[in-house]
Design a protein around this motif. Structure first.
Motif, PDB file in Angstrom:
ATOM      1  N   HIS A 156       0.803  -1.231   0.000  1.00 30.86           N
ATOM      2  CA  HIS A 156       0.000   0.000   0.000  1.00 30.86           C
ATOM      3  C   HIS A 156       0.837   1.284   0.000  1.00 30.86           C
ATOM      4  O   HIS A 156       0.276   2.369   0.087  1.00 30.86           O
ATOM      5  CB  HIS A 156      -0.891   0.043   1.259  1.00 30.86           C
ATOM      6  CG  HIS A 156      -2.001  -0.941   1.226  1.00 30.86           C
ATOM      7  ND1 HIS A 156      -3.038  -0.848   0.334  1.00 30.86           N
ATOM      8  CD2 HIS A 156      -2.231  -2.052   1.962  1.00 30.86           C
ATOM      9  CE1 HIS A 156      -3.878  -1.846   0.529  1.00 30.86           C
ATOM     10  NE2 HIS A 156      -3.406  -2.606   1.509  1.00 30.86           N
ATOM     11  N   LEU A 157       2.146   1.135  -0.052  1.00 24.66           N
ATOM     12  CA  LEU A 157       2.992   2.325   0.145  1.00 24.66           C
ATOM     13  C   LEU A 157       2.909   3.295  -1.048  1.00 24.66           C
ATOM     14  O   LEU A 157       3.262   2.951  -2.176  1.00 24.66           O
ATOM     15  CB  LEU A 157       4.447   1.881   0.378  1.00 24.66           C
ATOM     16  CG  LEU A 157       5.398   2.945   0.921  1.00 24.66           C
ATOM     17  CD1 LEU A 157       4.949   3.465   2.280  1.00 24.66           C
ATOM     18  CD2 LEU A 157       6.818   2.387   1.007  1.00 24.66           C
ATOM     19  N   PHE A 158       2.452   4.500  -0.795  1.00 27.26           N
ATOM     20  CA  PHE A 158       2.362   5.584  -1.794  1.00 27.26           C
ATOM     21  C   PHE A 158       1.738   5.137  -3.113  1.00 27.26           C
ATOM     22  O   PHE A 158       2.278   5.392  -4.191  1.00 27.26           O
ATOM     23  CB  PHE A 158       3.734   6.234  -2.016  1.00 27.26           C
ATOM     24  CG  PHE A 158       4.179   7.040  -0.835  1.00 27.26           C
ATOM     25  CD1 PHE A 158       3.488   8.178  -0.452  1.00 27.26           C
ATOM     26  CD2 PHE A 158       5.259   6.628  -0.065  1.00 27.26           C
ATOM     27  CE1 PHE A 158       3.872   8.910   0.662  1.00 27.26           C
ATOM     28  CE2 PHE A 158       5.648   7.348   1.048  1.00 27.26           C
ATOM     29  CZ  PHE A 158       4.946   8.499   1.413  1.00 27.26           C
ATOM     30  N   VAL A 159       0.616   4.507  -3.015  1.00 23.75           N
ATOM     31  CA  VAL A 159      -0.114   4.101  -4.225  1.00 23.75           C
ATOM     32  C   VAL A 159      -0.723   5.361  -4.857  1.00 23.75           C
ATOM     33  O   VAL A 159      -1.332   6.180  -4.171  1.00 23.75           O
ATOM     34  CB  VAL A 159      -1.201   3.073  -3.860  1.00 23.75           C
ATOM     35  CG1 VAL A 159      -2.102   2.795  -5.057  1.00 23.75           C
ATOM     36  CG2 VAL A 159      -0.551   1.781  -3.370  1.00 23.75           C
ATOM     37  N   GLY A 160      -0.509   5.512  -6.149  1.00 24.94           N
ATOM     38  CA  GLY A 160      -1.031   6.695  -6.857  1.00 24.94           C
ATOM     39  C   GLY A 160      -1.895   6.308  -8.041  1.00 24.94           C
ATOM     40  O   GLY A 160      -2.519   5.242  -8.039  1.00 24.94           O
ATOM     41  N   ASN A 161      -1.909   7.179  -9.072  1.00 21.72           N
ATOM     42  CA  ASN A 161      -2.789   6.961 -10.234  1.00 21.72           C
ATOM     43  C   ASN A 161      -1.979   6.557 -11.464  1.00 21.72           C
ATOM     44  O   ASN A 161      -0.948   7.178 -11.746  1.00 21.72           O
ATOM     45  CB  ASN A 161      -3.522   8.252 -10.612  1.00 21.72           C
ATOM     46  CG  ASN A 161      -4.336   8.820  -9.473  1.00 21.72           C
ATOM     47  OD1 ASN A 161      -4.304   8.310  -8.353  1.00 21.72           O
ATOM     48  ND2 ASN A 161      -5.053   9.887  -9.739  1.00 21.72           N
ATOM     49  N   LEU A 162      -2.501   5.576 -12.218  1.00 21.43           N
ATOM     50  CA  LEU A 162      -1.925   5.235 -13.529  1.00 21.43           C
ATOM     51  C   LEU A 162      -2.517   6.209 -14.554  1.00 21.43           C
ATOM     52  O   LEU A 162      -3.722   6.455 -14.545  1.00 21.43           O
ATOM     53  CB  LEU A 162      -2.311   3.799 -13.895  1.00 21.43           C
ATOM     54  CG  LEU A 162      -1.938   3.338 -15.311  1.00 21.43           C
ATOM     55  CD1 LEU A 162      -0.419   3.169 -15.431  1.00 21.43           C
ATOM     56  CD2 LEU A 162      -2.640   2.036 -15.651  1.00 21.43           C
ATOM     57  N   LEU A 163      -1.657   6.771 -15.415  1.00 20.22           N
ATOM     58  CA  LEU A 163      -2.161   7.723 -16.410  1.00 20.22           C
ATOM     59  C   LEU A 163      -2.634   7.029 -17.688  1.00 20.22           C
ATOM     60  O   LEU A 163      -3.587   7.474 -18.329  1.00 20.22           O
ATOM     61  CB  LEU A 163      -1.072   8.749 -16.753  1.00 20.22           C
ATOM     62  CG  LEU A 163      -0.588   9.627 -15.586  1.00 20.22           C
ATOM     63  CD1 LEU A 163       0.472  10.601 -16.060  1.00 20.22           C
ATOM     64  CD2 LEU A 163      -1.756  10.386 -14.955  1.00 20.22           C
ATOM     65  N   LYS A 164      -1.967   5.963 -18.067  1.00 21.90           N
ATOM     66  CA  LYS A 164      -2.276   5.289 -19.340  1.00 21.90           C
ATOM     67  C   LYS A 164      -3.767   4.931 -19.411  1.00 21.90           C
ATOM     68  O   LYS A 164      -4.332   4.368 -18.484  1.00 21.90           O
ATOM     69  CB  LYS A 164      -1.434   4.020 -19.474  1.00 21.90           C
ATOM     70  CG  LYS A 164      -1.659   3.347 -20.812  1.00 21.90           C
ATOM     71  CD  LYS A 164      -0.765   2.166 -21.055  1.00 21.90           C
ATOM     72  CE  LYS A 164      -1.068   1.629 -22.436  1.00 21.90           C
ATOM     73  NZ  LYS A 164      -1.234   0.212 -22.494  1.00 21.90           N
ATOM     74  N   GLY A 165      -4.369   5.326 -20.534  1.00 25.59           N
ATOM     75  CA  GLY A 165      -5.768   4.980 -20.760  1.00 25.59           C
ATOM     76  C   GLY A 165      -6.756   5.929 -20.073  1.00 25.59           C
ATOM     77  O   GLY A 165      -7.955   5.852 -20.310  1.00 25.59           O
ATOM     78  N   GLN A 166      -6.257   6.823 -19.221  1.00 26.44           N
ATOM     79  CA  GLN A 166      -7.142   7.797 -18.570  1.00 26.44           C
ATOM     80  C   GLN A 166      -7.321   9.015 -19.488  1.00 26.44           C
ATOM     81  O   GLN A 166      -6.740   9.073 -20.570  1.00 26.44           O
ATOM     82  CB  GLN A 166      -6.545   8.216 -17.238  1.00 26.44           C
ATOM     83  CG  GLN A 166      -6.522   7.070 -16.219  1.00 26.44           C
ATOM     84  CD  GLN A 166      -6.607   7.579 -14.796  1.00 26.44           C
ATOM     85  OE1 GLN A 166      -6.035   8.612 -14.462  1.00 26.44           O
ATOM     86  NE2 GLN A 166      -7.320   6.863 -13.954  1.00 26.44           N
ATOM     87  N   THR A 167      -8.107   9.966 -19.015  1.00 27.34           N
ATOM     88  CA  THR A 167      -8.401  11.134 -19.861  1.00 27.34           C
ATOM     89  C   THR A 167      -7.695  12.375 -19.330  1.00 27.34           C
ATOM     90  O   THR A 167      -7.799  12.690 -18.139  1.00 27.34           O
ATOM     91  CB  THR A 167      -9.930  11.373 -19.908  1.00 27.34           C
ATOM     92  OG1 THR A 167     -10.526  10.203 -20.467  1.00 27.34           O
ATOM     93  CG2 THR A 167     -10.283  12.581 -20.747  1.00 27.34           C
ATOM     94  N   VAL A 168      -6.985  13.046 -20.223  1.00 30.56           N
ATOM     95  CA  VAL A 168      -6.354  14.316 -19.856  1.00 30.56           C
ATOM     96  C   VAL A 168      -7.245  15.449 -20.367  1.00 30.56           C
ATOM     97  O   VAL A 168      -7.705  15.417 -21.514  1.00 30.56           O
ATOM     98  CB  VAL A 168      -4.899  14.424 -20.394  1.00 30.56           C
ATOM     99  CG1 VAL A 168      -4.810  14.395 -21.921  1.00 30.56           C
ATOM    100  CG2 VAL A 168      -4.237  15.701 -19.877  1.00 30.56           C
ATOM    101  N   GLY A 169      -7.507  16.412 -19.506  1.00 26.27           N
ATOM    102  CA  GLY A 169      -8.338  17.556 -19.887  1.00 26.27           C
ATOM    103  C   GLY A 169      -7.484  18.811 -19.953  1.00 26.27           C
ATOM    104  O   GLY A 169      -6.684  19.069 -19.053  1.00 26.27           O
ATOM    105  N   VAL A 170      -7.639  19.567 -21.026  1.00 21.82           N
ATOM    106  CA  VAL A 170      -6.866  20.804 -21.165  1.00 21.82           C
ATOM    107  C   VAL A 170      -7.834  21.967 -21.298  1.00 21.82           C
ATOM    108  O   VAL A 170      -8.745  21.937 -22.130  1.00 21.82           O
ATOM    109  CB  VAL A 170      -5.927  20.726 -22.395  1.00 21.82           C
ATOM    110  CG1 VAL A 170      -5.281  22.073 -22.676  1.00 21.82           C
ATOM    111  CG2 VAL A 170      -4.846  19.672 -22.163  1.00 21.82           C
TER     112      VAL A 170
END
Ligand SMILES: NC(=O)C1=CN([C@@H]2O[C@H](COP(=O)(O)OP(=O)(O)OC[C@H]3O[C@@H](n4cnc5c(N)ncnc54)[C@H](O)[C@@H]3O)[C@@H](O)[C@H]2O)C=CC1
Ligand SMILES: O=C(O)C(=O)CO
Length: 386
Positions: A156-170
């Motif tokens: 569980h140590l410093f679990v974050g977010n995977l970016l691949k396949g997610q949506t980037v908003g600009v």
């Protein structure tokens, strides 16, 4: 009588007096001015943000042009002082010019320059860095290591977010917003949703072509969508990066209501201008939503942070360094100097402020033009044919 301001002088016998309110990286900008008969005075006062009074003292009785900084308040008082001293040119060493009252400059017939293009990729790279730092909790992890708290790998140590396949908003898909979008789409195979007042056809074509390339190679294609409203971006995106100009329409664009629209685990990046975000509302949102993370390069009351922000572990904060690569900062200094020089010499204004490369080539003399004058039209300045 006020104390004299410390300055460094180059080419004391030059015909035109050009003042720079700060020392700027590189020497090319100084040499270009000297070669064209300018006396260059650089303020060396040990004070980060100069006041209007300091700058009036620097302008003095005779001044042909000033290169200034985004921290300075260029309004009626300074343009009147510059005009009284015979000055006809000012350039911000920045692309953003929300610190400049362009109407006041117009009134006094002063050309206002800025430095587009040369900082596009550098700024987008910092926005991408903050996106990664926030997604993968890099700053928190670094502090944890240095505090001697690491005593072994844990699931569980410093679990974050995977970016691949997610949506980037600009939000604001201009030069920098589009460059950032390309980095996140190509680098991390994210889908894109963007909101801007104008369509970014080039960006759309890029994502389409990259999507086709991925598909042809048996991978999930990336997609793009131009949102009809900013809220659509806020609702759908996992990482949202802000890149509009700061004006009346973008002040507190991100506020209590818009933050509530975003996903609970979203990441918000701001490398535009601090007041685009209501920072008090942001601190409260960070407190209430520990999985929501931000990466901030700019602040509402720069250089200060709103109370509570510095304590938030889910915030990564850096001191307005998005354009701080050596190449970019030297290029910004060159463009700012050439904006001022061009007006002093009566050169036309360059026809396309998005294509400033010819001014940055160190092996050739720059074109006889001002690279980017934002009030060229209002002042009726001639435009150079490319
Ligand atoms: N943190 C830093 O060190 C840096 C910050 N900046 C900031 O980034 C800003 C953008 O720079 P560029 O990309 O070169 O400018 P740009 O003019 O190419 O892009 C700005 C975009 O914002 C869009 N826009 C304007 N109002 C909007 C609104 N209400 N909603 C949505 N979009 C809107 C415009 O249509 C345009 O496409 C600068 O004005 C400056 O304030 C720029 C460089 C470095
Ligand atoms: O150019 C700008 O607008 C900046 O914020 C400094 O890089």
């Amino acid at each position: 009588m006020s104390k004299p301001i410390a300055i460094e002088v180059y080419n004391p016998n030059g015909k035109y007096r050009v003042v720079s309110t700060k020392s700027m990286p590189g020497t090319r900008w100084i040499n270009l001015l000297i070669e064209q008969d300018c006396r260059v005075e650089i303020c060396t006062q040990k004070k980060t943000i100069l006041s209007v009074e300091d700058i009036i003292a620097l302008i003095g009785d005779k001044c042909d042009g000033v290169i200034g900084q985004l921290t300075e308040d260029w309004g009626e008082t300074l343009f009147a002082a510059l005009s009284r001293a015979g000055g006809k040119a000012f350039s911000n060493m920045a692309v953003g010019y929300n610190n400049v009252d362009v109407n006041a400059a117009n009134k006094h017939g002063v050309a206002v320059g800025n430095t587009p293009g040369v900082l596009t990729e550098t700024t987008a790279e910092l926005a991408a860095s903050l996106s990664l730092a926030a997604a993968r909790r890099i700053v928190e992890s670094d502090q944890f290591m240095r505090a001697g708290l690491y005593d072994g790998w844990l699931p569980h140590l410093f679990v974050g977010n995977l970016l691949k396949g997610q949506t980037v908003g600009v939000i604001g898909a201009g030069r920098i917003g589009s460059a950032y979008a390309r980095m996140m789409v190509e680098g991390f195979k994210m889908n894109l949703i963007y909101y801007d007042l104008y369509q970014s056809t080039r960006l759309e074509k890029f994502v389409t072509a990259y999507g086709e390339f991925l598909k042809a190679n048996g991978e999930q294609p990336v997609t793009w969508k131009r949102a009809a409203s900013m809220d659509e971006v806020l609702r759908e995106a996992d990482v949202i990066s802000l890149h509009p100009i700061l004006d009346k329409t973008t002040y507190h664009l991100i506020n209590k209501e818009s933050l509530a629209t975003m996903k609970k685990e979203a990441i918000l990046i701001n490398c535009s201008r601090g007041p685009v975000v209501d920072e008090v509302a942001l601190v409260e949102h960070l407190k209430q939503n520990p999985m929501f993370r931000v990466g901030l390069d700019v602040f509402e009351d720069e250089p200060y942070m709103k109370p509570g922000l510095a304590d938030m572990k889910n915030a990564v904060v850096v001191p307005h360094i998005a354009s701080a690569s050596k190449w970019t900062r030297e290029g910004m200094a060159t463009l700012a100097a050439l904006n001022v020089l061009g007006k002093i010499k009566g050169y036309p204004v360059w026809g396309d402020a998005n294509r400033v490369e010819p001014f940055l080539n160190e092996n050739a003399p720059p074109p006889a033009a001002s690279p980017s004058i934002v009030n060229a039209k209002a002042l009726g300045l001639p435009v150079s044919k490319l």
